[in-house]
Design a protein around this motif. Structure first.
Motif, mmCIF file in Angstrom:
data_model
loop_
_atom_site.group_PDB
_atom_site.id
_atom_site.type_symbol
_atom_site.label_atom_id
_atom_site.label_comp_id
_atom_site.label_asym_id
_atom_site.label_seq_id
_atom_site.Cartn_x
_atom_site.Cartn_y
_atom_site.Cartn_z
ATOM 1 N N LYS A 14 0.880 -1.277 0.305
ATOM 2 C CA LYS A 14 0.018 -0.090 -0.109
ATOM 3 C C LYS A 14 1.006 1.301 -0.163
ATOM 4 C CE LYS A 14 -2.773 -0.163 3.504
ATOM 5 N NZ LYS A 14 -3.650 -0.561 4.557
ATOM 6 N N CYS A 15 0.377 2.452 -0.729
ATOM 7 C CA CYS A 15 1.295 3.443 -0.767
ATOM 8 C C CYS A 15 1.430 4.057 0.662
ATOM 9 C CB CYS A 15 0.658 4.532 -1.400
ATOM 10 S SG CYS A 15 0.695 4.150 -3.463
ATOM 11 N N SER A 16 0.565 3.889 1.482
ATOM 12 C CA SER A 16 0.622 4.408 2.909
ATOM 13 C C SER A 16 1.720 3.967 3.588
ATOM 14 C CB SER A 16 -0.693 4.306 3.525
ATOM 15 O OG SER A 16 -1.071 3.116 3.601
ATOM 16 N N ASN A 17 2.198 2.595 3.091
ATOM 17 C CA ASN A 17 3.445 1.769 3.811
ATOM 18 C C ASN A 17 4.698 2.027 3.037
ATOM 19 O OD1 ASN A 17 1.676 1.210 5.779
ATOM 20 N ND2 ASN A 17 1.303 -1.033 4.940
ATOM 21 N N CYS A 18 4.684 2.752 2.191
ATOM 22 C CA CYS A 18 6.007 3.025 1.015
ATOM 23 C C CYS A 18 6.908 3.886 1.664
ATOM 24 C CB CYS A 18 5.407 3.219 -0.160
ATOM 25 S SG CYS A 18 6.703 3.344 -1.360
ATOM 26 N N ILE A 19 8.218 3.794 1.466
ATOM 27 C CA ILE A 19 9.090 4.443 1.756
ATOM 28 C C ILE A 19 9.288 5.770 1.045
ATOM 29 C CG2 ILE A 19 11.252 3.687 0.063
ATOM 30 C CD1 ILE A 19 12.673 3.304 2.661
ATOM 31 N N PHE A 20 8.613 5.848 -0.109
ATOM 32 C CA PHE A 20 8.599 6.995 -0.830
ATOM 33 C C PHE A 20 7.295 8.023 -0.310
ATOM 34 C CE2 PHE A 20 10.762 4.341 -3.617
ATOM 35 C CZ PHE A 20 12.115 4.792 -3.562
ATOM 36 N N ALA A 21 6.493 7.600 0.318
ATOM 37 C CA ALA A 21 5.496 8.431 0.467
ATOM 38 C C ALA A 21 5.423 9.228 1.958
ATOM 39 C CB ALA A 21 4.266 7.359 0.682
ATOM 40 N N ARG A 22 4.549 10.368 1.996
ATOM 41 C CA ARG A 22 4.441 11.057 2.905
ATOM 42 C C ARG A 22 3.076 11.210 3.160
ATOM 43 N NH1 ARG A 22 8.666 10.202 2.836
ATOM 44 N NH2 ARG A 22 10.579 11.381 3.015
ATOM 45 N N LEU A 31 1.061 11.609 -0.424
ATOM 46 C CA LEU A 31 2.014 12.477 -1.416
ATOM 47 C C LEU A 31 3.522 11.321 -1.530
ATOM 48 C CD1 LEU A 31 1.750 15.587 0.677
ATOM 49 C CD2 LEU A 31 0.387 14.936 -1.289
ATOM 50 N N CYS A 32 3.433 11.331 -2.943
ATOM 51 C CA CYS A 32 4.406 10.183 -3.111
ATOM 52 C C CYS A 32 5.836 11.051 -3.880
ATOM 53 C CB CYS A 32 3.870 9.363 -4.230
ATOM 54 S SG CYS A 32 5.251 8.353 -5.042
ATOM 55 N N GLU A 33 7.052 10.752 -3.559
ATOM 56 C CA GLU A 33 8.064 11.400 -4.038
ATOM 57 C C GLU A 33 8.200 10.912 -5.554
ATOM 58 O OE1 GLU A 33 11.571 10.416 -2.007
ATOM 59 O OE2 GLU A 33 10.852 10.896 -0.173
ATOM 60 N N LYS A 34 7.499 9.976 -6.102
ATOM 61 C CA LYS A 34 7.809 9.643 -7.497
ATOM 62 C C LYS A 34 6.600 9.797 -8.362
ATOM 63 C CE LYS A 34 11.485 7.120 -6.469
ATOM 64 N NZ LYS A 34 12.859 7.550 -6.848
ATOM 65 N N LYS A 35 5.435 9.441 -7.706
ATOM 66 C CA LYS A 35 4.108 9.923 -8.639
ATOM 67 C C LYS A 35 3.317 11.108 -8.342
ATOM 68 C CE LYS A 35 4.606 5.476 -10.497
ATOM 69 N NZ LYS A 35 4.125 5.316 -12.005
ATOM 70 N N GLY A 36 3.614 11.735 -7.000
ATOM 71 C CA GLY A 36 2.501 13.029 -6.682
ATOM 72 C C GLY A 36 1.850 12.380 -5.836
ATOM 73 N N ILE A 37 0.333 12.954 -6.040
ATOM 74 C CA ILE A 37 -0.615 12.449 -5.143
ATOM 75 C C ILE A 37 -1.027 11.240 -5.536
ATOM 76 C CG2 ILE A 37 -2.810 13.274 -4.320
ATOM 77 C CD1 ILE A 37 -1.964 16.179 -4.909
ATOM 78 N N VAL A 38 -1.430 10.173 -4.690
ATOM 79 C CA VAL A 38 -1.900 8.985 -4.925
ATOM 80 C C VAL A 38 -2.895 8.484 -3.920
ATOM 81 C CG1 VAL A 38 -0.137 8.310 -6.403
ATOM 82 C CG2 VAL A 38 -0.038 7.823 -3.690
ATOM 83 N N GLU A 39 -3.715 7.312 -4.204
ATOM 84 C CA GLU A 39 -4.657 6.832 -3.217
ATOM 85 C C GLU A 39 -3.801 6.395 -2.238
ATOM 86 O OE1 GLU A 39 -7.994 6.823 -2.867
ATOM 87 O OE2 GLU A 39 -7.677 8.491 -4.564
ATOM 88 N N HIS A 43 -0.603 0.973 -5.054
ATOM 89 C CA HIS A 43 0.944 0.817 -5.195
ATOM 90 C C HIS A 43 1.396 0.872 -6.564
ATOM 91 C CE1 HIS A 43 -0.319 -3.540 -5.579
ATOM 92 N NE2 HIS A 43 0.939 -3.542 -6.036
ATOM 93 N N CYS A 44 2.548 0.875 -6.639
ATOM 94 C CA CYS A 44 3.326 0.680 -8.064
ATOM 95 C C CYS A 44 4.542 -0.166 -7.893
ATOM 96 C CB CYS A 44 3.718 2.181 -8.535
ATOM 97 S SG CYS A 44 4.954 2.880 -7.654
ATOM 98 N N ARG A 45 5.040 -0.356 -9.062
ATOM 99 C CA ARG A 45 6.410 -1.133 -9.047
ATOM 100 C C ARG A 45 7.517 -0.727 -8.255
ATOM 101 N NH1 ARG A 45 8.226 -1.438 -15.299
ATOM 102 N NH2 ARG A 45 8.717 0.971 -15.548
ATOM 103 N N LYS A 46 7.374 0.511 -7.994
ATOM 104 C CA LYS A 46 8.640 1.129 -7.195
ATOM 105 C C LYS A 46 8.601 1.068 -5.611
ATOM 106 C CE LYS A 46 9.840 4.284 -10.805
ATOM 107 N NZ LYS A 46 10.151 5.745 -11.157
ATOM 108 N N TYR A 47 7.425 0.326 -5.330
ATOM 109 C CA TYR A 47 6.959 0.205 -3.757
ATOM 110 C C TYR A 47 8.166 -0.319 -2.791
ATOM 111 C CZ TYR A 47 4.710 -1.681 0.479
ATOM 112 O OH TYR A 47 4.517 -2.057 1.749
ATOM 113 N N GLU A 48 8.347 0.102 -1.884
ATOM 114 C CA GLU A 48 9.507 -0.488 -1.014
ATOM 115 C C GLU A 48 8.901 -0.335 0.399
ATOM 116 O OE1 GLU A 48 13.463 0.457 -1.102
ATOM 117 O OE2 GLU A 48 13.603 1.159 -3.235
HETATM 118 S S1 SF4 Z 1 6.600 4.833 -5.003
HETATM 119 FE FE1 SF4 Z 1 4.705 3.946 -5.867
HETATM 120 S S2 SF4 Z 1 4.116 2.509 -3.988
HETATM 121 FE FE2 SF4 Z 1 5.433 4.086 -3.245
HETATM 122 S S3 SF4 Z 1 4.051 5.547 -2.750
HETATM 123 FE FE3 SF4 Z 1 4.755 6.174 -4.778
HETATM 124 S S4 SF4 Z 1 3.013 5.231 -6.051
HETATM 125 FE FE4 SF4 Z 1 3.042 4.390 -3.914
#
Ligand code: SF4
Length: 72
Positions: A14-22, A31-39, A43-48
């Motif tokens: 889930k984006c809410s558990n991703c290292i790139f998310a605020r 607020l994602c460092e890679k994709k901007g505003i997301v649900e 999640h996406c393939r860059k999920y960590e």
């Molecule tokens: S990198 Fe992908 S999985 Fe992580 S917060 Fe951004 S959109 Fe979600």
């Protein structure tokens, strides 16, 4: 072969558990460092996985005690 360390069923991606998310306080969006505003549940393939962002479930403690439960 790469070994899975994190069980994806126990910790779903889930984006809410991703290292790139605020995650803002109201948790309506992420607020994602890679994709901007997301649900938060997407999640996406860059999920960590970031273990510090996981909110553990509250444990339920039974309140129906009797005097026999505390007797020796
Ligand atoms: S990198 Fe992908 S999985 Fe992580 S917060 Fe951004 S959109 Fe979600």
């Amino acid at each position: 072969m790469k070994q899975k360390i994190i069980d994806s069923k126990k910790y779903p991606k889930k984006c809410s558990n991703c290292i790139f998310a605020r995650v803002p306080e109201d948790k309506s969006v992420v607020l994602c460092e890679k994709k901007g505003i997301v649900e938060p549940d997407s999640h996406c393939r860059k999920y960590e996985y970031d273990p510090f962002k996981r909110v553990p479930q509250k444990s339920v403690i039974s309140t129906d005690f009797t005097a026999e439960d505390f007797a020796l």
